[in-house]
Scaffold this motif. Structure first.
Motif, PDB file in Angstrom:
ATOM      1  N   ARG A 147      39.925  38.143 -87.622  1.00  0.00           N
ATOM      2  CA  ARG A 147      38.817  37.716 -88.477  1.00  0.00           C
ATOM      3  C   ARG A 147      38.432  36.278 -88.161  1.00  0.00           C
ATOM      4  O   ARG A 147      37.248  35.931 -88.057  1.00  0.00           O
ATOM      5  N   LYS A 148      39.453  35.449 -88.020  1.00  0.00           N
ATOM      6  CA  LYS A 148      39.198  34.038 -87.736  1.00  0.00           C
ATOM      7  C   LYS A 148      38.517  33.857 -86.389  1.00  0.00           C
ATOM      8  O   LYS A 148      37.625  33.014 -86.235  1.00  0.00           O
ATOM      9  N   HIS A 149      38.917  34.659 -85.400  1.00  0.00           N
ATOM     10  CA  HIS A 149      38.269  34.597 -84.091  1.00  0.00           C
ATOM     11  C   HIS A 149      36.796  34.967 -84.198  1.00  0.00           C
ATOM     12  O   HIS A 149      35.941  34.330 -83.568  1.00  0.00           O
ATOM     13  N   ARG A 150      36.504  35.987 -85.004  1.00  0.00           N
ATOM     14  CA  ARG A 150      35.110  36.404 -85.167  1.00  0.00           C
ATOM     15  C   ARG A 150      34.285  35.327 -85.846  1.00  0.00           C
ATOM     16  O   ARG A 150      33.061  35.249 -85.650  1.00  0.00           O
ATOM     17  N   GLU A 151      34.953  34.495 -86.659  1.00  0.00           N
ATOM     18  CA  GLU A 151      34.261  33.392 -87.328  1.00  0.00           C
ATOM     19  C   GLU A 151      34.162  32.153 -86.456  1.00  0.00           C
ATOM     20  O   GLU A 151      33.649  31.123 -86.885  1.00  0.00           O
ATOM     21  N   GLY A 152      34.688  32.245 -85.236  1.00  0.00           N
ATOM     22  CA  GLY A 152      34.575  31.134 -84.296  1.00  0.00           C
ATOM     23  C   GLY A 152      35.694  30.119 -84.375  1.00  0.00           C
ATOM     24  O   GLY A 152      35.621  29.058 -83.730  1.00  0.00           O
ATOM     25  N   ARG A 153      36.764  30.417 -85.139  1.00  0.00           N
ATOM     26  CA  ARG A 153      37.867  29.469 -85.237  1.00  0.00           C
ATOM     27  C   ARG A 153      38.815  29.636 -84.054  1.00  0.00           C
ATOM     28  O   ARG A 153      39.059  30.755 -83.594  1.00  0.00           O
ATOM     29  N   GLU A 156      45.092  44.757 -89.414  1.00  0.00           N
ATOM     30  CA  GLU A 156      43.985  44.202 -90.190  1.00  0.00           C
ATOM     31  C   GLU A 156      43.120  45.313 -90.782  1.00  0.00           C
ATOM     32  O   GLU A 156      42.579  45.169 -91.894  1.00  0.00           O
ATOM     33  N   ASP A 214      42.329  45.782 -94.738  1.00  0.00           N
ATOM     34  CA  ASP A 214      40.983  46.002 -95.271  1.00  0.00           C
ATOM     35  C   ASP A 214      40.955  47.248 -96.153  1.00  0.00           C
ATOM     36  O   ASP A 214      40.321  47.261 -97.215  1.00  0.00           O
ATOM     37  N   HIS A 263      44.374  40.600 -98.382  1.00  0.00           N
ATOM     38  CA  HIS A 263      44.295  39.712 -97.219  1.00  0.00           C
ATOM     39  C   HIS A 263      45.531  39.918 -96.342  1.00  0.00           C
ATOM     40  O   HIS A 263      46.640  40.101 -96.860  1.00  0.00           O
TER      41      HIS A 263
END
Length: 322
Positions: free
Chosen positions: A223-229, A250, A254, A259
């Motif tokens: 999820r964090k990767h998809r948000e660009g982190r 994950e 979901d 979480h």
């Protein structure tokens, strides 16, 4: 907040342990103090640190930060079960490392000064020392206990055989020995189930898992990767190696509406012998998020599906022999 005894001891500790390794290098002193205040407000009474944390050799930077927080008063020290560790090098001189009687005594004195306290609730050996006899180690620890400077002794990163050695030698000396073992343990890294967990249960040690989210990999990393982190190189390698498992994990989180970080911590809290996973927040937001794990209930069917994604090593401790 729920509490449990630390192993076979009568000491009551919270089901989550506040790890302080980020205090100094990743979190400012002011932020670290706010995190500790919030943790105490939420009932977290178990704090873990080490003389080498802060990673400035010989300074004990993180212990100093915790000590200045204690010095503010308000019952901070009285309410907290403080655990620290020794073993790592505190100078370039040969006797300021490992578990000689000299280093155990001098390291304890240093931690007491930095933490601004007169005793350590739990004094942990950060690693096994294969060169120092157990009789020497226990003689030094017994001295500290008699002086009231240490209340309980724990280990960290010990093998099952090391735990057995320690406890049998302590038993021969009529000493309590270890009450806890701090180990790497999470859904992805389950090797301690082979022999460390059985040894800990046999000898009455509470298990304190470190890196319960496997360097954040179990905390919603995709999820964090998809948000660009971004993530560290080590974390990226873990993701590349275990991507299919992480995707399934994950997706399951979901599906049940929790979480991933909460699920990873909640799974550990269901494991027999686990006292308190160590959470290491850098911010108040991360702390509040971690506390959410206490509200998660994992049904047996979910636990079975987690085992299918991250298989156990087998029926311990005989799994390797069958």
């Amino acid at each position: 907040m729920d509490y449990t005894h630390l192993g076979r001891s009568g000491l009551s500790v919270s089901r989550l342990c506040l790890g302080t390794m980020n205090f100094g290098p990743q979190a400012t002193e002011a932020d670290s103090h706010r995190i500790m205040d919030r943790a105490l407000e939420q009932g977290v009474n178990f704090f873990d640190t080490a003389n080498v944390y802060g990673w400035r050799k010989g300074e004990g930077w993180t212990e100093q930060i915790v000590g200045r927080w204690f010095a503010q008063g308000g019952g901070r020290r009285e309410k907290v079960v403080i655990a620290t560790k020794l073993y790592g090098s505190m100078s370039d001189w040969p006797n300021d490392t490992f578990l000689s009687a000299r280093n155990i005594i001098s390291s304890c004195e240093g931690s007491l000064r930095r933490l601004q306290t007169d005793h350590l609730d739990l004094y942990q050996m950060h690693h096994i020392d294969l060169e120092t006899p157990w009789d020497e180690i226990w003689q030094a620890m017994e001295t500290l206990v008699r002086q009231g400077k240490v209340l309980y002794v724990g280990s960290s990163n010990f093998a099952g055989w090391n735990i057995a050695q320690a406890q049998e030698t302590a038993r021969a000396r009529h000493f309590q020995g270890l009450v806890s073992e701090q180990s790497l343990y999470n859904l992805m890294e389950r090797r301690i189930e082979m022999e460390v967990l059985p040894a800990a249960r046999e000898y009455g040690l509470g298990v304190i898992p470190w890196s319960p989210l496997m360097r954040g990999v179990l905390g919603g990393i995709l999820r964090k990767h998809r948000e660009g982190r971004s993530a560290s190189e080590q974390t990226q390698r873990l993701v590349a190696e275990h991507r299919e498992q992480i995707e399934r994990y994950e997706a399951l989180c979901d599906e049940i509406g929790s979480h991933p970080a909460d699920v990873g911590l909640a799974w550990l809290l269901r494991q027999p012998g686990v006292t308190a996973p160590i959470i290491g927040p850098r911010t108040l937001e991360q702390l509040d998020s971690n506390l959410g794990a206490l509200e998660v209930t994992l049904e047996d069917t979910v636990l079975e599906r987690l085992d299918a994604i991250f298989p156990a090593v087998g029926p311990a401790p005989q799994a390797y022999a069958w």
